[in-house]
Design an enzyme around this catalytic site. Structure first.
Site, short mmCIF file in Angstrom:
data_model
loop_
_atom_site.label_atom_id
_atom_site.label_comp_id
_atom_site.label_asym_id
_atom_site.label_seq_id
_atom_site.Cartn_x
_atom_site.Cartn_y
_atom_site.Cartn_z
N PRO A 1 30.54 -78.76 -4.14
CA PRO A 1 29.17 -78.84 -3.92
C PRO A 1 28.25 -77.56 -3.46
O PRO A 1 27.04 -77.28 -3.59
CB PRO A 1 29.28 -79.84 -2.60
CG PRO A 1 30.39 -80.49 -2.76
CD PRO A 1 31.42 -79.46 -3.40
N ARG B 1 30.10 -82.59 -26.39
CA ARG B 1 29.25 -82.94 -27.31
C ARG B 1 28.66 -81.78 -28.32
O ARG B 1 27.97 -82.18 -29.38
CB ARG B 1 28.09 -83.82 -26.84
CG ARG B 1 27.40 -83.10 -25.75
CD ARG B 1 26.18 -84.13 -24.88
NE ARG B 1 25.32 -84.72 -26.04
CZ ARG B 1 24.49 -84.52 -26.42
NH1 ARG B 1 24.13 -83.28 -26.38
NH2 ARG B 1 23.62 -85.35 -27.17
N ASP C 1 17.87 -81.45 -28.12
CA ASP C 1 17.99 -82.15 -26.52
C ASP C 1 17.16 -81.50 -25.71
O ASP C 1 16.69 -80.15 -25.85
CB ASP C 1 19.46 -81.95 -26.34
CG ASP C 1 20.48 -82.92 -26.77
OD1 ASP C 1 19.84 -83.85 -27.53
OD2 ASP C 1 21.52 -82.63 -26.95
#
Length: 251
Positions: free
Chosen positions: A90, A154, A169
């Site tokens: 995080p 991808r 995209d």
């Protein structure tokens, strides 16, 4: 590309790796994904991988030795490849499309997925990147790793059926993606913009560019702070501001 996921819960990856684009990329031989359960390197009868922190405090920390030994097992198997070792954390650098594009060019990615309160600090000496999915805390690093793997795989050549899909995209061009429409041309009184059915590809490209800019202007204006705007884009933004001002004056 080779990917190793170092995790206590390898079965969590069955779904994401077994469907859609990532699954097809694996089937095509574009990517090889291995899951390494570092509990096998835990100590004692119960294969312990965590312990209480020195100095006291809440929660449990992952011990350094099981993760070091897991990485050594990967190194033994894949000595020849240059590895990029990514720690799910995080406190790491926020993950974004540019990072996914960077990862997609690597020969070998290793994702370290933690659990419990955190890591023994010495584990960080193993890594090249500390990456966060966002400003929140997950139970473990597995979900974050799944997202990063999907976003990176991808982008591999031939992973998508249409190579231009990745190029248009959202975030790839620095703008959010323009609206899309398909048949029927009218549904419940909502019509497809005439320009998209005109067959004029230059006009269609211009409309898509303008709509991408418009969507970004209203939804993610922060993205435009990093963009060097063309004269045309500046003119369109002036029009958006006028349109927005006109709408506000009606209320």
């Amino acid at each position: 590309m080779k990917i190793d996921v170092v995790t206590l819960f390898p079965e969590m990856f069955d779904g994401p790796l077994g469907h859609s684009i990532v699954s097809r990329a694996i089937d095509k031989g574009l990517v090889e994904v291995n899951r390494v359960n570092f509990r096998q390197f835990g100590k004692g009868k119960h294969q312990v991988v965590d312990d209480t922190p020195y100095g006291g405090g809440a929660g449990m920390l992952l011990k350094p030795d099981p993760l070091f030994e897991a990485m050594e097992s990967i190194e033994t198997r894949e000595r020849e490849t240059k590895k990029r070792v990514i720690l799910m954390d995080p406190a790491g650098k926020p993950f974004n499309q540019a990072m996914a594009e960077d990862f997609s060019k690597e020969e070998h990615l290793v994702f370290l997925c933690g659990h419990y309160e955190g890591y023994d600090e010495r584990i960080r000496s193993l890594v090249t990147d500390e990456v966060s999915l966002g400003d929140y805390v997950l139970t473990g690093g597995e979900l974050a790793a799944m997202v990063m793997i999907d976003a990176s795989v991808r982008l591999l050549p031939s992973a998508l059926g249409n190579a231009s899909s990745a190029e248009t995209d959202s975030h790839s061009s620095g703008l959010l993606e323009h609206p899309h429409y398909t048949r029927p041309a009218e549904y419940k009184g909502m019509k497809v913009p005439d320009v998209l059915m005109s067959g004029n590809h230059a006009k269609i490209d211009e409309w898509r560019h303008r709509e991408s800019l418009k969507r970004t202007f209203f939804r993610r204006p922060d993205m435009l702070e990093k963009r060097e705007l063309t004269q045309q884009e500046k003119q369109w933004i002036t029009e958006f501001e006028t349109e927005n001002s006109d709408e506000e004056s009606l209320f």
